[in-house]
Design a protein around this motif. Structure first.
Motif, mmCIF file in Angstrom:
data_model
loop_
_atom_site.group_PDB
_atom_site.id
_atom_site.type_symbol
_atom_site.label_atom_id
_atom_site.label_comp_id
_atom_site.label_asym_id
_atom_site.label_seq_id
_atom_site.Cartn_x
_atom_site.Cartn_y
_atom_site.Cartn_z
ATOM 1 N N MET A 188 0.845 -1.199 0.000
ATOM 2 C CA MET A 188 0.000 0.000 0.000
ATOM 3 C C MET A 188 0.879 1.247 0.000
ATOM 4 S SD MET A 188 -3.044 -0.820 2.656
ATOM 5 C CE MET A 188 -2.193 -1.758 3.899
ATOM 6 N N ARG A 189 0.534 2.178 -0.854
ATOM 7 C CA ARG A 189 1.246 3.463 -0.875
ATOM 8 C C ARG A 189 0.224 4.564 -1.169
ATOM 9 N NH1 ARG A 189 4.380 0.013 0.240
ATOM 10 N NH2 ARG A 189 6.529 -0.310 -0.474
ATOM 11 N N CYS A 190 0.566 5.778 -0.771
ATOM 12 C CA CYS A 190 -0.320 6.922 -1.029
ATOM 13 C C CYS A 190 0.083 7.584 -2.342
ATOM 14 C CB CYS A 190 -0.171 7.965 0.076
ATOM 15 S SG CYS A 190 -0.479 7.321 1.716
ATOM 16 N N TYR A 191 -0.898 7.950 -3.162
ATOM 17 C CA TYR A 191 -0.613 8.727 -4.370
ATOM 18 C C TYR A 191 -1.647 9.851 -4.509
ATOM 19 C CZ TYR A 191 2.919 5.296 -5.320
ATOM 20 O OH TYR A 191 4.039 4.504 -5.190
ATOM 21 N N SER A 192 -1.130 11.044 -4.751
ATOM 22 C CA SER A 192 -1.992 12.231 -4.844
ATOM 23 C C SER A 192 -2.623 12.320 -6.223
ATOM 24 C CB SER A 192 -1.163 13.501 -4.622
ATOM 25 O OG SER A 192 -0.381 13.378 -3.462
ATOM 26 N N VAL A 221 6.921 -0.175 -5.109
ATOM 27 C CA VAL A 221 5.639 0.079 -5.778
ATOM 28 C C VAL A 221 5.783 1.070 -6.936
ATOM 29 C CG1 VAL A 221 3.287 0.941 -5.449
ATOM 30 C CG2 VAL A 221 4.354 -0.496 -3.700
ATOM 31 N N SER A 222 6.546 2.139 -6.721
ATOM 32 C CA SER A 222 6.640 3.168 -7.776
ATOM 33 C C SER A 222 7.248 2.576 -9.046
ATOM 34 C CB SER A 222 7.448 4.373 -7.293
ATOM 35 O OG SER A 222 8.761 3.989 -6.945
ATOM 36 N N ASN A 223 8.245 1.714 -8.906
ATOM 37 C CA ASN A 223 8.859 1.112 -10.096
ATOM 38 C C ASN A 223 7.943 0.067 -10.718
ATOM 39 O OD1 ASN A 223 11.582 2.359 -10.399
ATOM 40 N ND2 ASN A 223 11.647 1.774 -8.252
#
Ligand SMILES: Cc1cc2nc3c(=O)[nH]c(=O)nc-3n(C[C@H](O)[C@H](O)[C@H](O)COP(=O)(O)OP(=O)(O)OC[C@H]3O[C@@H](n4cnc5c(N)ncnc54)[C@H](O)[C@@H]3O)c2cc1C
Length: 357
Positions: free
Chosen positions: A69-73, A96-98
Protein backbone atom coordinates in the motif's frame (compact mmCIF):
# COMPACT_ATOMS: atom_id res chain seq x y z
CA UNK A 1 -6.47 13.39 24.78
CA UNK A 2 -8.93 11.12 26.57
CA UNK A 3 -12.42 10.00 25.75
CA UNK A 4 -15.26 8.41 27.73
CA UNK A 5 -15.44 4.71 27.02
CA UNK A 6 -17.76 4.29 24.05
CA UNK A 7 -19.75 1.15 23.47
CA UNK A 8 -18.21 -0.99 20.77
CA UNK A 9 -21.35 -0.71 18.69
CA UNK A 10 -20.63 3.01 18.45
CA UNK A 11 -17.10 2.25 17.33
CA UNK A 12 -17.86 2.43 13.65
CA UNK A 13 -15.79 4.47 11.25
CA UNK A 14 -17.27 7.78 10.21
CA UNK A 15 -15.92 7.20 6.79
CA UNK A 16 -15.27 4.42 4.38
CA UNK A 17 -11.57 3.63 4.54
CA UNK A 18 -11.82 0.32 2.76
CA UNK A 19 -10.40 -0.45 -0.66
CA UNK A 20 -12.35 -0.54 -3.90
CA UNK A 21 -11.11 -2.03 -7.18
CA UNK A 22 -10.94 0.58 -9.97
CA UNK A 23 -10.11 -0.05 -13.61
CA UNK A 24 -7.28 1.88 -15.21
CA UNK A 25 -8.61 3.59 -18.30
CA UNK A 26 -5.27 4.94 -19.55
CA UNK A 27 -1.64 5.00 -18.56
CA UNK A 28 0.05 8.26 -19.56
CA UNK A 29 3.84 8.22 -19.74
CA UNK A 30 4.74 11.68 -18.37
CA UNK A 31 8.55 11.33 -18.27
CA UNK A 32 10.88 8.33 -18.35
CA UNK A 33 10.43 8.16 -14.58
CA UNK A 34 6.75 9.02 -14.11
CA UNK A 35 3.36 7.77 -15.25
CA UNK A 36 -0.16 8.94 -14.64
CA UNK A 37 -2.87 6.36 -14.08
CA UNK A 38 -6.23 7.62 -15.31
CA UNK A 39 -8.90 5.78 -13.36
CA UNK A 40 -12.46 4.79 -14.15
CA UNK A 41 -14.73 5.57 -11.24
CA UNK A 42 -18.05 3.73 -11.66
CA UNK A 43 -21.14 5.84 -10.99
CA UNK A 44 -22.02 3.89 -7.83
CA UNK A 45 -18.64 4.94 -6.36
CA UNK A 46 -18.67 8.57 -7.54
CA UNK A 47 -19.56 9.88 -4.07
CA UNK A 48 -16.99 7.64 -2.41
CA UNK A 49 -14.26 8.94 -4.71
CA UNK A 50 -15.32 12.59 -4.78
CA UNK A 51 -12.16 14.51 -3.90
CA UNK A 52 -10.68 17.94 -3.55
CA UNK A 53 -7.55 19.12 -5.28
CA UNK A 54 -4.48 18.29 -3.23
CA UNK A 55 -5.92 15.10 -1.75
CA UNK A 56 -4.53 11.61 -2.21
CA UNK A 57 -5.67 7.99 -2.20
CA UNK A 58 -4.12 4.98 -0.60
CA UNK A 59 -3.40 2.56 -3.44
CA UNK A 60 -3.10 -1.19 -2.88
CA UNK A 61 -1.39 -3.47 -5.37
CA UNK A 62 -0.31 -7.11 -5.28
CA UNK A 63 3.34 -7.56 -6.19
CA UNK A 64 4.73 -11.11 -6.26
CA UNK A 65 1.87 -12.22 -4.04
CA UNK A 66 2.51 -9.51 -1.46
CA UNK A 67 0.01 -6.76 -0.79
CA UNK A 68 1.66 -3.32 -0.87
CA UNK A 69 0.00 0.00 0.00
CA UNK A 70 1.25 3.46 -0.88
CA UNK A 71 -0.32 6.92 -1.03
CA UNK A 72 -0.61 8.73 -4.37
CA UNK A 73 -1.99 12.23 -4.84
CA UNK A 74 -4.42 13.14 -7.56
CA UNK A 75 -2.89 15.18 -10.36
CA UNK A 76 -6.30 15.75 -11.95
CA UNK A 77 -8.58 18.63 -11.06
CA UNK A 78 -12.16 17.80 -10.05
CA UNK A 79 -13.12 21.42 -10.78
CA UNK A 80 -12.30 20.89 -14.45
CA UNK A 81 -14.29 17.66 -14.63
CA UNK A 82 -11.11 15.74 -15.43
CA UNK A 83 -11.06 11.98 -15.00
CA UNK A 84 -9.46 11.07 -11.71
CA UNK A 85 -5.72 10.46 -12.14
CA UNK A 86 -2.76 9.80 -9.89
CA UNK A 87 0.84 10.37 -10.96
CA UNK A 88 3.61 8.07 -9.76
CA UNK A 89 7.30 8.86 -10.03
CA UNK A 90 9.97 6.19 -9.65
CA UNK A 91 11.90 6.18 -6.38
CA UNK A 92 15.32 4.51 -6.75
CA UNK A 93 14.99 1.01 -5.30
CA UNK A 94 11.32 1.58 -4.51
CA UNK A 95 8.98 -1.41 -4.81
CA UNK A 96 5.64 0.08 -5.78
CA UNK A 97 6.64 3.17 -7.78
CA UNK A 98 8.86 1.11 -10.10
CA UNK A 99 6.33 -1.70 -10.39
CA UNK A 100 3.62 0.76 -11.40
CA UNK A 101 5.93 2.45 -13.92
CA UNK A 102 7.01 -0.89 -15.41
CA UNK A 103 3.96 -3.13 -15.24
CA UNK A 104 0.64 -1.32 -15.01
CA UNK A 105 -1.35 -1.21 -18.24
CA UNK A 106 -4.72 0.16 -19.39
CA UNK A 107 -7.46 -2.26 -18.38
CA UNK A 108 -5.66 -3.42 -15.22
CA UNK A 109 -7.42 -3.10 -11.87
CA UNK A 110 -5.91 -1.38 -8.84
CA UNK A 111 -7.45 -1.00 -5.41
CA UNK A 112 -7.92 2.45 -3.96
CA UNK A 113 -9.21 3.68 -0.63
CA UNK A 114 -11.32 6.86 -0.73
CA UNK A 115 -9.54 10.21 -1.06
CA UNK A 116 -8.25 11.93 2.02
CA UNK A 117 -5.83 14.66 3.08
CA UNK A 118 -5.84 18.29 4.18
CA UNK A 119 -3.42 19.71 1.59
CA UNK A 120 -6.21 21.72 0.02
CA UNK A 121 -7.10 25.18 -1.17
CA UNK A 122 -8.54 27.42 1.50
CA UNK A 123 -11.26 29.97 1.06
CA UNK A 124 -9.08 33.00 0.43
CA UNK A 125 -8.22 35.37 -2.39
CA UNK A 126 -4.55 35.53 -1.33
CA UNK A 127 -1.91 34.84 -3.95
CA UNK A 128 -0.89 31.22 -4.09
CA UNK A 129 2.84 30.55 -3.88
CA UNK A 130 3.79 26.93 -4.44
CA UNK A 131 7.10 25.18 -4.04
CA UNK A 132 7.20 21.74 -5.65
CA UNK A 133 10.06 19.40 -6.37
CA UNK A 134 9.97 16.14 -8.35
CA UNK A 135 6.81 14.13 -7.68
CA UNK A 136 5.74 16.91 -5.30
CA UNK A 137 4.25 18.61 -8.35
CA UNK A 138 1.39 16.08 -8.39
CA UNK A 139 -0.93 17.59 -5.75
CA UNK A 140 0.35 21.10 -6.56
CA UNK A 141 -0.60 20.68 -10.23
CA UNK A 142 -4.14 19.78 -9.21
CA UNK A 143 -4.30 22.73 -6.79
CA UNK A 144 -3.11 25.29 -9.30
CA UNK A 145 -5.44 24.04 -12.07
CA UNK A 146 -8.36 24.35 -9.68
CA UNK A 147 -7.29 27.76 -8.40
CA UNK A 148 -6.94 29.06 -11.98
CA UNK A 149 -10.34 27.69 -12.95
CA UNK A 150 -12.37 28.66 -9.90
CA UNK A 151 -10.73 31.81 -8.49
CA UNK A 152 -9.04 35.01 -9.65
CA UNK A 153 -5.94 34.24 -7.61
CA UNK A 154 -2.44 34.84 -8.90
CA UNK A 155 -0.15 31.82 -8.73
CA UNK A 156 3.61 31.62 -8.54
CA UNK A 157 5.17 28.17 -8.78
CA UNK A 158 8.77 27.30 -8.01
CA UNK A 159 9.31 23.86 -9.54
CA UNK A 160 12.59 22.07 -8.94
CA UNK A 161 13.86 19.06 -10.85
CA UNK A 162 17.22 17.49 -11.46
CA UNK A 163 17.10 18.53 -15.11
CA UNK A 164 14.64 19.56 -17.78
CA UNK A 165 13.93 15.95 -18.79
CA UNK A 166 12.54 15.30 -15.31
CA UNK A 167 9.82 17.95 -15.52
CA UNK A 168 6.41 16.31 -15.15
CA UNK A 169 3.49 18.20 -16.78
CA UNK A 170 5.91 20.45 -18.69
CA UNK A 171 3.64 20.92 -21.73
CA UNK A 172 0.53 21.34 -19.59
CA UNK A 173 2.18 24.02 -17.46
CA UNK A 174 3.32 25.90 -20.57
CA UNK A 175 -0.23 25.80 -21.91
CA UNK A 176 -1.63 27.10 -18.61
CA UNK A 177 0.90 29.94 -18.69
CA UNK A 178 -0.17 30.78 -22.24
CA UNK A 179 -3.82 30.84 -21.17
CA UNK A 180 -3.19 32.79 -17.95
CA UNK A 181 -0.12 34.98 -18.59
CA UNK A 182 -1.14 37.50 -15.92
CA UNK A 183 -2.00 34.95 -13.29
CA UNK A 184 0.48 32.09 -13.54
CA UNK A 185 4.22 32.42 -13.19
CA UNK A 186 6.32 29.22 -13.25
CA UNK A 187 9.95 29.38 -12.18
CA UNK A 188 11.73 26.18 -13.21
CA UNK A 189 14.87 25.26 -11.36
CA UNK A 190 17.21 22.50 -12.54
CA UNK A 191 19.71 21.20 -10.01
CA UNK A 192 22.28 20.55 -12.74
CA UNK A 193 22.06 24.15 -14.02
CA UNK A 194 20.89 26.33 -11.16
CA UNK A 195 22.07 24.36 -8.15
CA UNK A 196 19.84 23.61 -5.19
CA UNK A 197 17.21 25.98 -3.84
CA UNK A 198 18.42 28.47 -1.24
CA UNK A 199 16.45 30.20 1.53
CA UNK A 200 17.25 33.51 -0.23
CA UNK A 201 15.43 32.40 -3.40
CA UNK A 202 12.47 31.36 -1.27
CA UNK A 203 12.43 34.74 0.42
CA UNK A 204 12.64 36.56 -2.91
CA UNK A 205 9.71 34.60 -4.35
CA UNK A 206 7.68 35.01 -1.19
CA UNK A 207 8.23 38.74 -0.83
CA UNK A 208 7.25 39.33 -4.47
CA UNK A 209 3.77 38.46 -3.26
CA UNK A 210 1.81 40.88 -1.10
CA UNK A 211 -0.13 38.33 0.96
CA UNK A 212 0.69 34.76 0.09
CA UNK A 213 -0.73 31.37 0.89
CA UNK A 214 2.12 28.87 0.63
CA UNK A 215 2.02 25.24 -0.56
CA UNK A 216 5.08 23.03 -0.24
CA UNK A 217 5.62 19.48 -1.49
CA UNK A 218 8.90 17.78 -2.31
CA UNK A 219 11.76 15.84 -0.74
CA UNK A 220 12.54 16.60 2.91
CA UNK A 221 15.66 18.73 2.35
CA UNK A 222 13.87 20.87 -0.26
CA UNK A 223 10.92 21.48 2.07
CA UNK A 224 13.32 22.31 4.92
CA UNK A 225 14.91 25.06 2.80
CA UNK A 226 11.49 26.49 1.89
CA UNK A 227 10.43 26.49 5.52
CA UNK A 228 13.71 28.13 6.53
CA UNK A 229 13.22 30.85 3.92
CA UNK A 230 9.64 31.49 4.99
CA UNK A 231 10.57 31.53 8.67
CA UNK A 232 12.63 34.70 8.14
CA UNK A 233 9.48 36.43 6.86
CA UNK A 234 7.25 35.72 9.84
CA UNK A 235 4.62 34.03 7.68
CA UNK A 236 1.76 32.86 9.90
CA UNK A 237 1.70 29.08 10.25
CA UNK A 238 -1.89 28.90 9.03
CA UNK A 239 -0.79 30.20 5.64
CA UNK A 240 1.79 27.44 5.11
CA UNK A 241 0.50 24.10 3.79
CA UNK A 242 2.90 21.19 3.67
CA UNK A 243 2.47 17.70 2.19
CA UNK A 244 5.08 15.16 3.29
CA UNK A 245 5.55 12.10 1.11
CA UNK A 246 7.90 10.07 3.29
CA UNK A 247 8.45 9.27 6.92
CA UNK A 248 12.03 10.51 6.57
CA UNK A 249 10.56 13.93 5.88
CA UNK A 250 9.33 14.10 9.45
CA UNK A 251 11.80 15.69 11.82
CA UNK A 252 12.91 12.57 13.66
CA UNK A 253 9.68 10.58 13.25
CA UNK A 254 7.00 10.04 15.82
CA UNK A 255 9.10 8.02 18.24
CA UNK A 256 11.66 10.80 18.51
CA UNK A 257 8.89 13.23 19.37
CA UNK A 258 7.38 10.98 22.00
CA UNK A 259 7.22 12.31 25.55
CA UNK A 260 8.21 10.08 28.46
CA UNK A 261 5.69 7.28 28.40
CA UNK A 262 3.84 6.53 31.59
CA UNK A 263 5.70 3.81 33.54
CA UNK A 264 4.04 0.37 33.57
CA UNK A 265 1.64 1.19 30.77
CA UNK A 266 -0.42 -1.66 29.38
CA UNK A 267 -1.63 -1.60 25.80
CA UNK A 268 -4.52 -3.75 24.59
CA UNK A 269 -5.12 -4.09 20.88
CA UNK A 270 -8.14 -5.70 19.19
CA UNK A 271 -7.58 -6.77 15.63
CA UNK A 272 -9.09 -9.47 13.42
CA UNK A 273 -11.07 -11.04 16.27
CA UNK A 274 -7.99 -11.23 18.51
CA UNK A 275 -7.43 -9.15 21.65
CA UNK A 276 -3.98 -9.03 23.25
CA UNK A 277 -2.41 -6.99 26.01
CA UNK A 278 1.26 -6.17 26.51
CA UNK A 279 3.54 -3.84 28.45
CA UNK A 280 4.26 -0.72 26.46
CA UNK A 281 7.86 -0.13 25.42
CA UNK A 282 8.80 3.49 25.91
CA UNK A 283 8.99 5.54 22.72
CA UNK A 284 7.05 3.09 20.57
CA UNK A 285 3.79 3.90 18.87
CA UNK A 286 0.57 1.93 19.19
CA UNK A 287 1.15 0.62 15.66
CA UNK A 288 4.60 -0.66 16.64
CA UNK A 289 3.17 -2.19 19.81
CA UNK A 290 0.58 -4.11 17.79
CA UNK A 291 3.33 -5.41 15.50
CA UNK A 292 5.44 -6.42 18.51
CA UNK A 293 2.50 -8.58 19.60
CA UNK A 294 2.68 -10.41 16.26
CA UNK A 295 -0.36 -8.68 14.81
CA UNK A 296 -0.55 -7.32 11.26
CA UNK A 297 -2.21 -3.93 11.69
CA UNK A 298 -2.92 -1.90 8.55
CA UNK A 299 -0.51 0.93 7.75
CA UNK A 300 0.86 2.77 4.78
CA UNK A 301 2.69 6.11 5.05
CA UNK A 302 3.63 5.90 8.78
CA UNK A 303 3.81 9.69 8.67
CA UNK A 304 0.36 10.62 9.96
CA UNK A 305 -0.82 11.42 6.47
CA UNK A 306 -2.95 8.59 5.17
CA UNK A 307 -5.30 7.23 7.89
CA UNK A 308 -4.70 3.62 6.87
CA UNK A 309 -3.66 2.83 10.45
CA UNK A 310 -6.64 4.56 12.07
CA UNK A 311 -8.14 2.78 15.04
CA UNK A 312 -10.52 3.63 17.81
CA UNK A 313 -9.29 4.42 21.30
CA UNK A 314 -11.83 2.86 23.65
CA UNK A 315 -9.89 3.25 26.90
CA UNK A 316 -7.14 5.51 28.19
CA UNK A 317 -5.45 8.37 26.40
CA UNK A 318 -2.72 8.95 23.83
CA UNK A 319 -0.59 11.73 22.39
CA UNK A 320 -0.86 11.95 18.62
CA UNK A 321 2.07 13.81 17.12
CA UNK A 322 1.11 14.32 13.50
CA UNK A 323 -2.42 14.24 12.18
CA UNK A 324 -2.80 15.18 8.58
CA UNK A 325 -5.57 12.70 7.95
CA UNK A 326 -8.32 12.59 10.57
CA UNK A 327 -10.96 15.28 10.79
CA UNK A 328 -11.63 17.08 14.08
CA UNK A 329 -14.92 15.18 14.24
CA UNK A 330 -13.17 11.83 13.90
CA UNK A 331 -10.63 12.76 16.56
CA UNK A 332 -13.41 13.91 18.90
CA UNK A 333 -15.09 10.57 18.29
CA UNK A 334 -12.03 8.68 19.51
CA UNK A 335 -10.20 7.84 16.29
CA UNK A 336 -6.43 7.93 16.38
CA UNK A 337 -3.63 7.43 13.88
CA UNK A 338 -1.85 4.52 15.54
CA UNK A 339 1.44 5.26 13.72
CA UNK A 340 1.58 8.62 15.48
CA UNK A 341 0.13 7.76 18.89
CA UNK A 342 1.89 6.89 22.13
CA UNK A 343 0.05 6.07 25.36
CA UNK A 344 -0.27 8.71 28.06
CA UNK A 345 -2.38 6.67 30.50
CA UNK A 346 -1.57 3.50 32.48
CA UNK A 347 -4.01 1.41 30.42
CA UNK A 348 -4.80 1.99 26.78
CA UNK A 349 -7.18 -0.06 24.65
CA UNK A 350 -7.34 0.34 20.88
CA UNK A 351 -9.68 -1.36 18.40
CA UNK A 352 -8.86 -1.67 14.72
CA UNK A 353 -11.94 -1.82 12.58
CA UNK A 354 -10.93 -3.15 9.20
CA UNK A 355 -13.51 -3.34 6.49
CA UNK A 356 -12.42 -4.13 2.99
CA UNK A 357 -14.58 -2.81 0.21
C1 LIG B 1 0.29 11.75 1.41
C2 LIG B 1 1.24 11.18 0.38
C3 LIG B 1 1.06 11.46 -0.96
C4 LIG B 1 1.95 10.96 -1.92
N1 LIG B 1 1.76 11.27 -3.23
C5 LIG B 1 2.64 10.83 -4.16
C6 LIG B 1 2.46 11.15 -5.54
O1 LIG B 1 1.52 11.84 -5.93
N2 LIG B 1 3.38 10.69 -6.45
C7 LIG B 1 4.44 9.91 -6.06
O2 LIG B 1 5.23 9.50 -6.92
N3 LIG B 1 4.62 9.58 -4.74
C8 LIG B 1 3.74 10.00 -3.80
N4 LIG B 1 3.91 9.64 -2.49
C9 LIG B 1 5.03 8.73 -2.13
C10 LIG B 1 4.55 7.26 -2.30
O3 LIG B 1 3.53 6.98 -1.37
C11 LIG B 1 5.68 6.24 -2.06
O4 LIG B 1 6.27 6.49 -0.81
C12 LIG B 1 6.72 6.27 -3.15
O5 LIG B 1 6.13 5.96 -4.40
C13 LIG B 1 7.83 5.22 -2.85
O6 LIG B 1 7.23 3.96 -2.76
P1 LIG B 1 8.03 2.66 -3.27
O7 LIG B 1 7.22 1.47 -2.93
O8 LIG B 1 8.45 2.82 -4.68
O9 LIG B 1 9.35 2.74 -2.40
P2 LIG B 1 9.65 1.83 -1.13
O10 LIG B 1 9.83 0.42 -1.53
O11 LIG B 1 8.66 2.14 -0.08
O12 LIG B 1 11.07 2.41 -0.75
C14 LIG B 1 11.23 3.81 -0.44
C15 LIG B 1 12.72 4.08 -0.26
O13 LIG B 1 13.22 3.32 0.80
C16 LIG B 1 14.29 2.54 0.35
N5 LIG B 1 14.16 1.24 1.02
C17 LIG B 1 13.13 0.38 0.94
N6 LIG B 1 13.35 -0.69 1.70
C18 LIG B 1 14.57 -0.50 2.25
C19 LIG B 1 15.36 -1.26 3.14
N7 LIG B 1 14.96 -2.45 3.62
N8 LIG B 1 16.56 -0.76 3.52
C20 LIG B 1 16.99 0.44 3.06
N9 LIG B 1 16.26 1.20 2.21
C21 LIG B 1 15.10 0.73 1.82
C22 LIG B 1 14.14 2.40 -1.15
O14 LIG B 1 15.37 2.16 -1.79
C23 LIG B 1 13.56 3.71 -1.49
O15 LIG B 1 14.57 4.65 -1.63
C24 LIG B 1 3.03 10.13 -1.53
C25 LIG B 1 3.20 9.83 -0.17
C26 LIG B 1 2.32 10.35 0.78
C27 LIG B 1 2.51 10.01 2.23
Amino acid sequence: MAWPEPTLSAARPLRDHGFHPLRIDRVVRETTAAVSLVLEVPSELSDTFAYRSGQFCNVRVQIDGISEMRCYSMSSSPALGEEMAVTVKRVPGGIVSNWINDHVRAGDMVELAPPTGFFQLTDTSADLVAFAAGSGITPVFSLLKTALATTARTIRLHYANRDQAGVIFDAELRELQRLHPERLDVVHSYDVEHGLLTPETVTALATATAVGEFYICGPGPYMDIVERGLSTLDVEKGRIHIERFTQADLPGGAAALAPEAVGGTQVTVDLDGRSDTTDHRQGTTILQTARQMGMSPPFSCESGNCATCMARLVRGSVSMFVNNALTAEEVADGWILTCQSVPTAPAVHVVYDIEDG
